[in-house]
Design a protein around this motif. Structure first.
Motif, PDB file in Angstrom:
ATOM      1  N   SER A  88       5.337   1.197  -2.189  1.00 55.91           N
ATOM      2  CA  SER A  88       4.177   1.423  -1.317  1.00 55.91           C
ATOM      3  C   SER A  88       2.920   1.748  -2.118  1.00 55.91           C
ATOM      4  N   GLN A  89       2.710   0.992  -3.196  1.00 56.78           N
ATOM      5  CA  GLN A  89       1.552   1.220  -4.062  1.00 56.78           C
ATOM      6  C   GLN A  89       1.024  -0.103  -4.596  1.00 56.78           C
ATOM      7  N   TYR A 109       1.060  -5.736  -4.665  1.00 58.86           N
ATOM      8  CA  TYR A 109       1.459  -4.596  -3.843  1.00 58.86           C
ATOM      9  C   TYR A 109       2.976  -4.520  -3.839  1.00 58.86           C
ATOM     10  N   ILE A 124      -1.541  -3.466   5.245  1.00 67.49           N
ATOM     11  CA  ILE A 124      -1.393  -2.284   4.392  1.00 67.49           C
ATOM     12  C   ILE A 124      -2.522  -1.333   4.742  1.00 67.49           C
ATOM     13  N   ASN A 125      -2.155  -0.145   5.187  1.00 73.29           N
ATOM     14  CA  ASN A 125      -3.147   0.857   5.592  1.00 73.29           C
ATOM     15  C   ASN A 125      -4.153   0.290   6.589  1.00 73.29           C
ATOM     16  N   ARG A 127      -5.224  -2.736   7.020  1.00 74.80           N
ATOM     17  CA  ARG A 127      -6.004  -3.894   6.576  1.00 74.80           C
ATOM     18  C   ARG A 127      -5.057  -5.046   6.252  1.00 74.80           C
ATOM     19  N   SER A 158      -9.072  -7.773   1.276  1.00 78.11           N
ATOM     20  CA  SER A 158      -8.710  -7.615   2.687  1.00 78.11           C
ATOM     21  C   SER A 158      -9.471  -8.618   3.551  1.00 78.11           C
TER      22      SER A 158
END
Length: 162
Positions: A88-89, A109, A124-125, A127, A158
């Motif tokens: 998750s990074q 990612y 992701i987050n 976006r 994004s």
């Protein structure tokens, strides 16, 4: 007298066998004199080319049995400076990094399972991002043959709307 001697020998042999059984080796992490970590199996041998878990983290042992740090493993996972597989990074790769999923460099990612996200859209987050077959984040103009999208610059990626 012979009977006593025989009993002493049997007792000594039993004690030696019991002591030998209690010295059985157990799988364990061991730090070498040079500060590098290895993992030994139940027989005391180095574990190689394998993942091992410690607590909530996974660590990779290379072909020499030494825990990998700050590198890609099998072009799919990344381990940090502590040797822990990250998840998750985002990871940025400089051009020319030979063990990365793509030596051209770019942003990658690593999903919840620690694997590089590849082949398609990922939120992701909050976006939306698009990744190619190697896992490199796409940026700029992207067409999926039906629609045309703008994905921002090389450091954003994004999807833009509006």
């Amino acid at each position: 007298m012979k009977m006593k001697k025989k009993a002493v020998i049997v007792a000594a042999a039993a004690a030696a066998l019991t002591a030998g059984m209690s010295m059985t080796s157990f799988a364990a992490w061991q730090q070498q004199g040079n500060g590098q970590w290895i993992f030994t199996d139940n027989a005391g041998g180095r574990v190689t080319d394998s993942w091992r878990q410690s607590g909530n983290y996974y660590f990779y042992l290379g072909s020499d049995g030494i825990m990998a740090t700050n590198r890609w493993v099998d072009d799919t996972y990344y381990v940090n400076e502590d040797g822990a597989r990250i998840s998750s990074q985002w990871v940025y790769v400089e051009e020319g990094t030979y063990d990365a999923p793509n030596s051209d460099g770019g942003w990658f990612y690593l999903g919840e399972n620690g694997r590089v996200v590849t082949d398609g859209w990922q939120t992701i987050n909050g976006r939306r991002y698009h990744f190619d077959s190697d896992g490199t984040m796409d940026y700029g103009w992207y067409s999926d043959e039906e629609n045309l999208y703008y994905l921002g610059d090389a450091n954003d990626g994004s999807m833009k709307t509006g």
